[in-house]
Design an enzyme around this catalytic site. Structure first.
Site, mmCIF file in Angstrom:
data_model
loop_
_atom_site.group_PDB
_atom_site.id
_atom_site.type_symbol
_atom_site.label_atom_id
_atom_site.label_comp_id
_atom_site.label_asym_id
_atom_site.label_seq_id
_atom_site.Cartn_x
_atom_site.Cartn_y
_atom_site.Cartn_z
ATOM 1 C CD GLU A 144 13.398 -73.161 39.041
ATOM 2 O OE1 GLU A 144 14.539 -73.407 39.471
ATOM 3 O OE2 GLU A 144 12.900 -73.777 38.078
ATOM 4 C CD1 TRP B 298 14.009 -77.058 40.589
ATOM 5 C CD2 TRP B 298 15.620 -78.561 41.016
ATOM 6 N NE1 TRP B 298 13.971 -78.030 39.607
ATOM 7 C CE2 TRP B 298 14.946 -78.956 39.842
ATOM 8 C CE3 TRP B 298 16.671 -79.359 41.487
ATOM 9 C CZ2 TRP B 298 15.300 -80.104 39.125
ATOM 10 C CZ3 TRP B 298 17.019 -80.509 40.773
ATOM 11 C CH2 TRP B 298 16.332 -80.871 39.616
ATOM 12 C CD1 TRP C 56 38.065 -84.112 37.185
ATOM 13 C CD2 TRP C 56 36.958 -83.347 35.396
ATOM 14 N NE1 TRP C 56 36.720 -84.334 37.389
ATOM 15 C CE2 TRP C 56 36.013 -83.875 36.311
ATOM 16 C CE3 TRP C 56 36.486 -82.813 34.193
ATOM 17 C CZ2 TRP C 56 34.644 -83.884 36.064
ATOM 18 C CZ3 TRP C 56 35.130 -82.820 33.950
ATOM 19 C CH2 TRP C 56 34.222 -83.353 34.869
ATOM 20 C CG ASN D 55 19.269 -71.320 36.454
ATOM 21 O OD1 ASN D 55 20.071 -71.849 37.205
ATOM 22 N ND2 ASN D 55 18.400 -72.007 35.743
ATOM 23 C CD1 TRP E 178 32.947 -82.225 39.049
ATOM 24 C CD2 TRP E 178 32.272 -80.885 40.703
ATOM 25 N NE1 TRP E 178 32.895 -82.969 40.201
ATOM 26 C CE2 TRP E 178 32.475 -82.174 41.232
ATOM 27 C CE3 TRP E 178 31.846 -79.883 41.566
ATOM 28 C CZ2 TRP E 178 32.280 -82.493 42.574
ATOM 29 C CZ3 TRP E 178 31.645 -80.187 42.912
ATOM 30 C CH2 TRP E 178 31.866 -81.476 43.401
ATOM 31 C CD1 TRP F 226 29.165 -74.891 40.364
ATOM 32 C CD2 TRP F 226 30.258 -75.633 38.550
ATOM 33 N NE1 TRP F 226 29.683 -73.806 39.701
ATOM 34 C CE2 TRP F 226 30.359 -74.230 38.591
ATOM 35 C CE3 TRP F 226 30.866 -76.321 37.497
ATOM 36 C CZ2 TRP F 226 31.042 -73.497 37.615
ATOM 37 C CZ3 TRP F 226 31.547 -75.605 36.527
ATOM 38 C CH2 TRP F 226 31.622 -74.214 36.590
HETATM 39 P P1 FAD Z 1 14.681 -67.050 40.286
HETATM 40 O O1 FAD Z 1 14.573 -67.696 38.948
HETATM 41 O O2 FAD Z 1 13.873 -65.842 40.527
HETATM 42 O O3 FAD Z 1 14.345 -68.201 41.349
HETATM 43 C C1 FAD Z 1 13.865 -67.921 42.652
HETATM 44 C C2 FAD Z 1 14.679 -68.635 43.684
HETATM 45 O O4 FAD Z 1 14.571 -70.052 43.531
HETATM 46 C C3 FAD Z 1 16.163 -68.354 43.600
HETATM 47 O O5 FAD Z 1 16.495 -67.136 44.236
HETATM 48 C C4 FAD Z 1 16.737 -69.566 44.316
HETATM 49 O O6 FAD Z 1 16.675 -69.427 45.710
HETATM 50 C C5 FAD Z 1 15.794 -70.678 43.892
HETATM 51 N N1 FAD Z 1 16.340 -71.366 42.717
HETATM 52 C C6 FAD Z 1 16.129 -71.082 41.416
HETATM 53 N N2 FAD Z 1 16.759 -71.966 40.625
HETATM 54 C C7 FAD Z 1 17.408 -72.811 41.449
HETATM 55 C C8 FAD Z 1 18.252 -73.944 41.244
HETATM 56 N N3 FAD Z 1 18.549 -74.399 40.023
HETATM 57 N N4 FAD Z 1 18.766 -74.562 42.327
HETATM 58 C C9 FAD Z 1 18.479 -74.144 43.581
HETATM 59 N N5 FAD Z 1 17.692 -73.075 43.836
HETATM 60 C C10 FAD Z 1 17.162 -72.431 42.789
HETATM 61 N N6 FAD Z 1 21.644 -70.537 43.415
HETATM 62 C C11 FAD Z 1 22.003 -69.962 44.571
HETATM 63 O O7 FAD Z 1 21.139 -69.413 45.272
HETATM 64 N N7 FAD Z 1 23.305 -69.970 45.003
HETATM 65 C C12 FAD Z 1 24.304 -70.557 44.273
HETATM 66 O O8 FAD Z 1 25.472 -70.554 44.704
HETATM 67 C C13 FAD Z 1 23.959 -71.144 43.020
HETATM 68 N N8 FAD Z 1 24.902 -71.678 42.220
HETATM 69 C C14 FAD Z 1 24.541 -72.264 41.016
HETATM 70 C C15 FAD Z 1 25.536 -72.867 40.229
HETATM 71 C C16 FAD Z 1 25.204 -73.474 39.024
HETATM 72 C C17 FAD Z 1 26.278 -74.109 38.175
HETATM 73 C C18 FAD Z 1 23.849 -73.480 38.604
HETATM 74 C C19 FAD Z 1 23.473 -74.125 37.298
HETATM 75 C C20 FAD Z 1 22.865 -72.893 39.382
HETATM 76 C C21 FAD Z 1 23.186 -72.285 40.598
HETATM 77 N N9 FAD Z 1 22.206 -71.675 41.415
HETATM 78 C C22 FAD Z 1 22.580 -71.120 42.609
HETATM 79 C C23 FAD Z 1 20.778 -71.731 41.060
HETATM 80 C C24 FAD Z 1 20.234 -70.517 40.254
HETATM 81 O O9 FAD Z 1 21.074 -70.235 39.176
HETATM 82 C C25 FAD Z 1 20.062 -69.264 41.101
HETATM 83 O O10 FAD Z 1 19.350 -69.564 42.275
HETATM 84 C C26 FAD Z 1 19.280 -68.178 40.342
HETATM 85 O O11 FAD Z 1 19.926 -67.854 39.145
HETATM 86 C C27 FAD Z 1 19.144 -66.943 41.223
HETATM 87 O O12 FAD Z 1 18.503 -65.893 40.563
HETATM 88 P P2 FAD Z 1 17.009 -65.460 40.925
HETATM 89 O O13 FAD Z 1 16.876 -65.228 42.386
HETATM 90 O O14 FAD Z 1 16.651 -64.350 40.019
HETATM 91 O O15 FAD Z 1 16.236 -66.785 40.556
#
Ligand code: FAD
Length: 470
Positions: free
Chosen positions: A272, A275, A303, A338, A356, A379
């Site tokens: 993650e 990503w 859209w 997420n 979007w 998005w």
């Molecule tokens: P955990 O599951 O604990 O993951 C650890 C870290 O990994 C996160 O804090 C983040 O830094 C990174 N990470 C995890 N998943 C992703 C991912 N899909 N893409 C990029 N990094 C990721 N994340 C943001 O930090 N800021 C945003 O503005 C953001 N907008 C999003 C919009 C959409 C439509 C989607 C589908 C995802 C988005 N994410 C965003 C990714 C993800 O949803 C969040 O990082 C995550 O939910 C944060 O919670 P956590 O720290 O508990 O994640």
């Protein structure tokens, strides 16, 4: 000589690259002014993202003060603020900051760099917010990757940077405290803090970030891969808001996670983090992505943007319980799980055919962890317009997703309490209640909870045809 450290989205003492360079370059009789610029253009008064950021700033200021270091708050136009700093301190010779990767921040950094360099001030800017910089991971022919999997292979094989401790308090004799410089800023920050809707008291600060991550690694990381998709199980680290405001360094996150035992949970978690780097790389090479579809084929999608649908989505009033619960979680807390981000983004673009970009902007206003690259990436993934995105024909069904990831409706009950009295099966689909059942439960559709704003089966069919006709 006067050195200036300009803090922005790097609100931490530990492992802060620009701050360390500023401190380490201090010589006898030099002084360091630490500052933050309060930019009214970026205020979003009343929004969780705004309240969160300023709570974090206040906490950071307290941490600096504990180390006898003052953080000066500048106000007004940034260029004027820096010009006046130069006039007040003719021996201002060095500026330090950590670079911002996003569009607005990048432009701001460039304009200040030009201004100061033209005044013979050395600008020391550091790229440090990701494990690997965009240009560190390219295909063998030097071209950026578009697919995550081969990018990730290279990412995983590269050694990761170390993180550093420095006793910042030993530098306090060199740091300036200039009450006049921060007078207006102090007043302004107090105003912002006293007008918060939510204080986020236990959700900010470097210590909180470290405790949270240590706790996650000790108690939840092992089952991360099993629980991360279930909003009610709360199996994720909640570190994103600390990362996006720089209250913890990404290097520290990496090392804390690597210090734990090696297992599948750890592997998936690190992926993650990859990503996060991947989306940053994509944004770096495609900076127009915030206004333009990554995939050229979908740049002129027509859209429908129905404003009533958009309002229902924003307010958690779509009649689809899992979507409504997710949107209310966002509105109330500034964070969303997420799996739910994926669902609500799919629902907005595929069920409602709303652009979007509108969803992305709404998230930007609300999210306490807003990060331009990850948000745009997420998005565009959901809208099927992005790089390595979900194909347009894979459309989430909110009701079956709810069955899969919130079987008993436990999550829905928290944020849509009006549904709490329904039996679990019906919590997911209250529209299937008969008139008799509604009377028996004293729960009336259209009155206690909205009818679904669209028919998912029909919306899905229409969207498939719509995409095929583009
Ligand atoms: P955990 O599951 O604990 O993951 C650890 C870290 O990994 C996160 O804090 C983040 O830094 C990174 N990470 C995890 N998943 C992703 C991912 N899909 N893409 C990029 N990094 C990721 N994340 C943001 O930090 N800021 C945003 O503005 C953001 N907008 C999003 C919009 C959409 C439509 C989607 C589908 C995802 C988005 N994410 C965003 C990714 C993800 O949803 C969040 O990082 C995550 O939910 C944060 O919670 P956590 O720290 O508990 O994640």
């Amino acid at each position: 000589i006067t050195h200036v450290m300009w803090f922005r989205k790097d609100l931490r003492l530990e492992d802060n690259t620009a701050f360390y360079h500023a401190l380490e370059s201090l010589q006898k009789n030099d002084r360091l002014i630490c500052l933050f610029h309060l930019d009214q253009k970026q205020y979003k008064i009343g929004e969780p993202s705004h309240d969160y950021f300023f709570s974090a700033l206040e906490e950071f200021r307290k941490e600096l003060a504990k180390n006898k270091i003052a953080l000066h708050l500048l106000t007004g136009d940034l260029v004027e603020a820096f010009s006046s700093l130069k006039t007040q301190f003719p021996v201002f010779k060095h500026l330090y900051f950590n670079l911002d990767n996003s569009g607005f921040g990048q432009k701001r950094d460039l304009s200040i760099t030009h201004l100061l360099e033209s005044e013979h001030i050395s600008v020391h800017a550091f790229e440090e917010s990701h494990l690997h910089k965009a240009k560190d991971i390219l295909k063998n022919d030097g071209i950026p990757y578009q697919k995550f999997t081969p990018y990730y292979k290279k990412w995983a094989a590269l050694p990761k940077p170390a993180y550093r401790y420095l006793d910042v308090s030993s530098f306090s004799p060199y740091t300036a405290h200039l009450p006049e410089l921060t007078k207006d800023g102090d007043r302004e920050l107090n105003y912002l803090l006293s007008n918060r809707k939510k204080e986020f008291s236990n959700e900010v600060g470097e210590i909180q970030a470290t405790d949270r991550l240590n706790d996650f690694v000790a108690n939840k990381l092992e089952s991360y891969h099993l629980k991360r998709d279930f909003p009610f199980k709360d199996g994720t680290s909640h570190i994103s808001s600390f990362l996006s405001t720089g209250q913890i360094s990404i290097r520290k996150v990496w090392h804390i996670v690597m210090d734990g035992e090696s297992h599948q949970g750890q592997e998936i978690y690190l992926k993650e983090l990859a990503w996060r780097d991947f989306y940053q790389m994509i944004y770096h090479y495609h900076p127009n992505q915030y206004k333009e579809e990554f995939n050229e084929k979908y740049r002129s999608l027509n859209w429908k943007n129905n404003p009533e649908f958009f309002d229902a989505w924003k307010n958690g009033q779509t009649g689809f319980p899992i979507i409504d619960a997710a949107m209310r979680q966002l509105n109330e807390t500034g964070w969303m799980h997420n799996r739910l981000r994926m669902l609500v983004a799919s629902f907005l673009t595929k069920d409602l055919l709303i652009d979007w970009r509108l969803g992305e902007r709404y998230f930007a206003e609300k999210l306490i962890d807003y990060d331009a690259a990850s948000n745009i990436g997420g998005w565009q993934w959901a809208a099927s317009t992005g790089t390595d995105a979900v194909p347009y024909f894979r459309i989430f069904n909110p009701t079956t997703q709810s069955l899969k990831f919130d079987k008993e409706g436990d999550f829905i009950k928290i944020y849509v309490p009006e549904l709490a009295k329904l039996p679990s099966k019906l919590i997911r689909e209250p529209h299937s209640l008969s008139k008799e059942q509604q009377a028996e439960l004293n729960f009336y559709l259209g009155q206690d909870y909205p009818f679904p704003i669209v028919n998912h089966t029909l919306a899905r069919k229409e969207t498939l045809e719509w995409f095929q006709s583009q």
